[in-house]
Structures are given as structure tokens and as C-alpha cells.
Design a protein around this motif. Structure first.
Motif, PDB file in Angstrom:
ATOM      1  N   LEU A  39     -20.131 -27.800 -12.397  1.00 11.23           N
ATOM      2  CA  LEU A  39     -20.870 -27.659 -13.645  1.00 11.23           C
ATOM      3  C   LEU A  39     -22.299 -28.147 -13.481  1.00 11.23           C
ATOM      4  CD1 LEU A  39     -20.850 -26.994 -16.694  1.00 11.23           C
ATOM      5  CD2 LEU A  39     -20.126 -29.355 -17.103  1.00 11.23           C
ATOM      6  N   SER A  40     -22.486 -29.266 -12.786  1.00 15.35           N
ATOM      7  CA  SER A  40     -23.837 -29.799 -12.606  1.00 15.35           C
ATOM      8  C   SER A  40     -24.694 -28.859 -11.777  1.00 15.35           C
ATOM      9  CB  SER A  40     -23.773 -31.183 -11.950  1.00 15.35           C
ATOM     10  OG  SER A  40     -23.129 -31.117 -10.692  1.00 15.35           O
ATOM     11  N   GLY A  41     -24.092 -28.221 -10.769  1.00 16.78           N
ATOM     12  CA  GLY A  41     -24.848 -27.280  -9.950  1.00 16.78           C
ATOM     13  C   GLY A  41     -25.274 -26.059 -10.736  1.00 16.78           C
ATOM     14  N   HIS A  52     -25.919 -29.747 -22.193  1.00 19.25           N
ATOM     15  CA  HIS A  52     -26.531 -28.636 -22.913  1.00 19.25           C
ATOM     16  C   HIS A  52     -26.161 -27.296 -22.285  1.00 19.25           C
ATOM     17  CE1 HIS A  52     -29.210 -31.806 -24.621  1.00 19.25           C
ATOM     18  NE2 HIS A  52     -29.056 -31.047 -25.683  1.00 19.25           N
ATOM     19  N   PHE A  53     -26.026 -27.256 -20.959  1.00 16.03           N
ATOM     20  CA  PHE A  53     -25.631 -26.008 -20.312  1.00 16.03           C
ATOM     21  C   PHE A  53     -24.276 -25.542 -20.830  1.00 16.03           C
ATOM     22  CE2 PHE A  53     -23.254 -23.955 -16.801  1.00 16.03           C
ATOM     23  CZ  PHE A  53     -23.990 -22.787 -16.720  1.00 16.03           C
ATOM     24  N   HIS A  54     -23.309 -26.454 -20.856  1.00 10.47           N
ATOM     25  CA  HIS A  54     -21.970 -26.095 -21.319  1.00 10.47           C
ATOM     26  C   HIS A  54     -21.998 -25.604 -22.764  1.00 10.47           C
ATOM     27  CE1 HIS A  54     -17.747 -26.592 -22.540  1.00 10.47           C
ATOM     28  NE2 HIS A  54     -17.472 -26.428 -21.262  1.00 10.47           N
ATOM     29  N   ARG A  55     -22.770 -26.291 -23.608  1.00 10.05           N
ATOM     30  CA  ARG A  55     -22.852 -25.916 -25.026  1.00 10.05           C
ATOM     31  C   ARG A  55     -23.532 -24.559 -25.196  1.00 10.05           C
ATOM     32  NH1 ARG A  55     -26.670 -26.817 -29.120  1.00 10.05           N
ATOM     33  NH2 ARG A  55     -28.000 -27.927 -27.649  1.00 10.05           N
ATOM     34  N   VAL A  56     -24.648 -24.340 -24.488  1.00 11.32           N
ATOM     35  CA  VAL A  56     -25.377 -23.075 -24.606  1.00 11.32           C
ATOM     36  C   VAL A  56     -24.544 -21.929 -24.034  1.00 11.32           C
ATOM     37  CG1 VAL A  56     -27.419 -21.819 -23.826  1.00 11.32           C
ATOM     38  CG2 VAL A  56     -27.635 -24.187 -24.577  1.00 11.32           C
ATOM     39  N   SER A  64     -15.842 -20.976 -22.420  1.00 11.44           N
ATOM     40  CA  SER A  64     -16.343 -22.086 -21.617  1.00 11.44           C
ATOM     41  C   SER A  64     -16.699 -21.614 -20.215  1.00 11.44           C
ATOM     42  CB  SER A  64     -15.288 -23.187 -21.525  1.00 11.44           C
ATOM     43  OG  SER A  64     -14.175 -22.753 -20.751  1.00 11.44           O
ATOM     44  N   VAL A  65     -17.480 -22.428 -19.510  1.00 12.16           N
ATOM     45  CA  VAL A  65     -17.844 -22.098 -18.130  1.00 12.16           C
ATOM     46  C   VAL A  65     -16.588 -21.954 -17.277  1.00 12.16           C
ATOM     47  CG1 VAL A  65     -19.130 -22.833 -16.104  1.00 12.16           C
ATOM     48  CG2 VAL A  65     -20.025 -23.341 -18.384  1.00 12.16           C
ATOM     49  N   ARG A  66     -15.665 -22.906 -17.422  1.00 13.35           N
ATOM     50  CA  ARG A  66     -14.436 -22.864 -16.630  1.00 13.35           C
ATOM     51  C   ARG A  66     -13.637 -21.597 -16.898  1.00 13.35           C
ATOM     52  NH1 ARG A  66      -9.490 -27.345 -16.722  1.00 13.35           N
ATOM     53  NH2 ARG A  66      -8.104 -26.186 -15.326  1.00 13.35           N
ATOM     54  N   SER A  67     -13.491 -21.224 -18.170  1.00 13.15           N
ATOM     55  CA  SER A  67     -12.733 -20.021 -18.519  1.00 13.15           C
ATOM     56  C   SER A  67     -13.401 -18.775 -17.959  1.00 13.15           C
ATOM     57  CB  SER A  67     -12.583 -19.905 -20.036  1.00 13.15           C
ATOM     58  OG  SER A  67     -11.800 -20.952 -20.538  1.00 13.15           O
ATOM     59  N   PHE A  68     -14.735 -18.722 -18.042  1.00 16.93           N
ATOM     60  CA  PHE A  68     -15.459 -17.563 -17.522  1.00 16.93           C
ATOM     61  C   PHE A  68     -15.250 -17.424 -16.023  1.00 16.93           C
ATOM     62  CE2 PHE A  68     -19.192 -15.713 -15.479  1.00 16.93           C
ATOM     63  CZ  PHE A  68     -19.294 -14.498 -16.155  1.00 16.93           C
ATOM     64  N   SER A 214     -14.396  -8.004 -26.175  1.00 14.81           N
ATOM     65  CA  SER A 214     -15.344  -8.978 -26.716  1.00 14.81           C
ATOM     66  C   SER A 214     -16.096  -9.710 -25.621  1.00 14.81           C
ATOM     67  CB  SER A 214     -14.615  -9.985 -27.600  1.00 14.81           C
ATOM     68  OG  SER A 214     -13.650 -10.709 -26.851  1.00 14.81           O
ATOM     69  N   ARG A 215     -15.598  -9.672 -24.383  1.00 15.22           N
ATOM     70  CA  ARG A 215     -16.226 -10.370 -23.267  1.00 15.22           C
ATOM     71  C   ARG A 215     -16.988  -9.414 -22.334  1.00 15.22           C
ATOM     72  NH1 ARG A 215     -15.251 -13.896 -26.219  1.00 15.22           N
ATOM     73  NH2 ARG A 215     -13.764 -15.612 -25.981  1.00 15.22           N
ATOM     74  N   CYS A 216     -16.877  -8.122 -22.577  1.00 13.99           N
ATOM     75  CA  CYS A 216     -17.530  -7.156 -21.691  1.00 13.99           C
ATOM     76  C   CYS A 216     -19.049  -7.217 -21.859  1.00 13.99           C
ATOM     77  CB  CYS A 216     -17.046  -5.742 -21.991  1.00 13.99           C
ATOM     78  SG  CYS A 216     -15.402  -5.376 -21.362  1.00 13.99           S
ATOM     79  N   ARG A 217     -19.739  -7.188 -20.722  1.00 16.21           N
ATOM     80  CA  ARG A 217     -21.200  -7.218 -20.711  1.00 16.21           C
ATOM     81  C   ARG A 217     -21.747  -5.841 -20.335  1.00 16.21           C
ATOM     82  NH1 ARG A 217     -21.572 -11.240 -15.985  1.00 16.21           N
ATOM     83  NH2 ARG A 217     -19.632 -10.145 -15.552  1.00 16.21           N
ATOM     84  N   TYR A 218     -22.822  -5.468 -20.998  1.00 11.45           N
ATOM     85  CA  TYR A 218     -23.511  -4.222 -20.649  1.00 11.45           C
ATOM     86  C   TYR A 218     -24.993  -4.523 -20.556  1.00 11.45           C
ATOM     87  CZ  TYR A 218     -24.373   0.758 -20.274  1.00 11.45           C
ATOM     88  OH  TYR A 218     -24.751   2.001 -19.795  1.00 11.45           O
ATOM     89  N   ASP A 219     -25.609  -4.056 -19.467  1.00 12.26           N
ATOM     90  CA  ASP A 219     -27.027  -4.299 -19.224  1.00 12.26           C
ATOM     91  C   ASP A 219     -27.830  -3.010 -19.343  1.00 12.26           C
ATOM     92  OD1 ASP A 219     -26.441  -6.914 -18.673  1.00 12.26           O
ATOM     93  OD2 ASP A 219     -26.653  -6.735 -16.494  1.00 12.26           O
TER      94      ASP A 219
END
Length: 310
Positions: A39-41, A52-56, A64-68, A214-219
């Protein structure tokens, strides 16, 4: 009403301020799923404190970062298994330290073990199956017969710098997709950047067959002149030089879907080419607003490589 408007404005500013930082961390994760990460890295890459990274991250992505990280590792492992890899090699290539940890995570997300996983059964049980079936179920359909007149061009595309507007959950809210495209187009026009001739492309960063909608990303992406830096509300990315298999399609979404099915499921397996680890793209030959969002004139582009001969 004033309170609602104020909250909406705050969310927009929050997103524009931090979205590119989180996108940078996600790009790092995607490139190094097979490597350990902390997480720190990841917070350092985003230039934020771990708290703040985890919250944002959770605010912008909905998880969460872990779930992602765990979900993306599992989705990569399933993708490799569908290409013929054993579960053991797929899990190792996706960054799991042991078969036990892989099986535990797999069962937590998919509700079964890897060896008993059934894609059709999982589809039947997923909460968004009706919406997903309307826009995907790509791998659940049989491959269409290869049309002898189906034209595919192999083309070397040069490296390019890209400004990126990302949408989360756009399959469930198409208006978000149009809005993201328009933001990118409006900025490019104001900056004097040419937008026609295939300079704008779209790319799905996730597989709707496996990723919740709901988690799919499109660029949406636009190629940049060498001296232009996009504003913070857009991420900066690079497209590596390489070989692409490209077919042109004109028509509605059904025509685009047929072209992708033919290209991926019929032409590619018969071509003898390997699929490179990069997202496919839809490159706009004519801009959507010029012909209406119900019809398209684009190129379906798949990154490929000539297999090495032993």
C-alpha cells in the motif's frame, strides 16, 4: 438544492484533482500483477499518503485497493486458463504465491474452486446478469463461421502519447461514456489538437464477461503532439509500437459486435498469431457526433505478435 449542488461540485473537483494519480497507480498495478506490492509503495506512485491513497482509491473506484488487486489477479488467471494455461501456471503468472492462496481467493470471489469453475454457471448467478447479457456474454456465444470476405489488415502502429479520459461503470450508464468523450474532445478542440483521422480511440480495460459491470473501466484516448501535456483531469499514457490486426466496420452496435466476434473468435485462432498483452481499441475513422451515437465508422484493432519459432 444548494447543498446537493455543492456536493456535486465537490465530487467533480475531487475527481479531477485525484483521478490521474489513481490512474497512475492502477497502471502500475496492471503492469506488475505478478509482483508483490505494498500500500505504501502504491501510495508513493500516486504522490499521496497511504491513508489518503486508500480513501481516494475507494472513493473513485468503489472498492478497496486490496479488493481491486485481488480481483484483477483472478481475472487475469481466468483469462489465461481460458487460453489453455493450467490453473497452476495461470495463478503463478498472476502473482499468487501458492496454490492454496489462489484457491482461497478464487472461492471467495467466484464461490467455487478453480477446477470446478463453470463460466456459464457463474454467469447465471451473477447479480447483473441481465444487463451483462445485453452487452456482453461474448465468450458464451459460439464462434461465427469465418467469412471468406472478412478483411483484416496487419498494420504496424507507431508509439504514441495519449491523453486519457476514463469512465467507471459506463456500460450501466452510457451517458457517462458520452460525457467523458465530450470532455476529451472539447479540451482537444480548445488546445488546437486534431481529432479526426483515427486520432481518437476507445478501449475497454476490463472483460465484462468476468468483471462486474459497475467495476468495468472504459478509456477514451487521443494521440498527443510531442510538446503537449494534458491537464490533470486526464491521465497521460503511452501506446507501445507494435503489430495490430485491424478490420473496418460501419453500422450499429450489433455490426460492431459481429466484427469483434469474427475477429477474436474466428479469424484470430485461424491466423496463427499470438495476442499481445495490451487492450484492444476501437479507433474512430469518423467521429461519433458527426454521424450520431447510434451508428459507427471505426476500426476494431487487436494487438498481435508473430509467434517465435523454436
Amino acid at each position: 438544492m444548494a447543498s446537493t449542488a455543492s456536493n456535486t461540485t465537490a465530487q467533480q473537483v475531487f475527481g479531477e484533482r485525484y483521478e490521474h494519480r489513481i490512474a497512475r497507480a492502477i497502471a502500475y498495478i496492471e503492469e506488475r500483477l505478478h509482483e508483490p506490492m505494498t500500500l505504501s509503495g502504491l501510495a508513493a506512485i500516486a504522490c499521496l499518503s497511504p491513508f489518503h491513497f486508500h480513501r481516494v482509491f475507494r472513493t473513485l473506484t468503489g472498492e478497496s485497493v486490496r479488493s481491486f488487486v485481488e480481483r484483477r489477479k483472478l481475472e487475469r488467471a481466468v483469462g489465461l486458463a481460458r487460453k489453455g494455461h493450467s490453473w497452476k501456471s495461470a495463478s503463478a503468472a498472476s502473482g499468487f504465491r501458492s496454490p492454496v492462496s489462489f484457491t482461497r481467493a478464487f472461492k471467495r470471489v467466484y464461490g467455487t474452486t478453480p477446477t470446478t469453475f463453470d463460466l456459464e454457471g457463474w454467469w447465471a448467478a451473477r447479480g447483473d446478469r441481465e444487463a451483462a447479457g445485453a452487452i456482453s456474454a461474448f465468450f458464451l456465444r459460439p464462434p461465427p463461421p469465418l467469412d471468406p470476405d472478412f478483411a483484416v489488415e496487419l498494420r504496424e502502429r507507431p508509439a504514441a502519447r495519449l491523453a486519457v479520459a476514463r469512465v467507471w461503470g459506463g456500460y450501466l450508464a452510457p451517458d457517462r461514456l458520452v460525457a467523458a468523450y465530450q470532455r476529451l474532445r472539447d479540451w482537444a478542440d480548445a488546445a488546437g489538437i486534431a481529432t479526426g483521422g483515427g486520432r481518437i480511440a476507445g478501449a475497454s480495460r476490463d472483460d465484462p464477461d468476468l468483471t462486474p459491470l459497475s467495476r468495468c473501466r472504459y478509456d477514451f484516448m487521443i494521440e498527443l503532439p510531442c510538446d503537449v501535456v494534458p491537464p490533470p483531469r486526464f491521465a497521460l499514457a503511452e501506446r507501445a509500437a507494435g503489430l495490430w490486426a485491424i478490420t473496418q466496420v460501419q453500422g450499429d452496435l450489433a455490426a460492431v459486435d459481429r466484427a469483434w466476434s469474427m475477429l477474436f473468435k474466428s479469424w484470430l485462432p485461424a491466423s496463427g498469431l499470438d495476442l499481445r498483452d495490451a487492450p484492444v481499441e476501437e479507433v474512430y475513422r469518423r467521429l461519433p457526433e458527426d454521424i450520431g451515437w447510434s451508428a459507427f465508422d471505426l476500426e476494431c484493432c487487436v494487438p498481435v505478435a508473430i509467434p517465435e519459432r523454436g
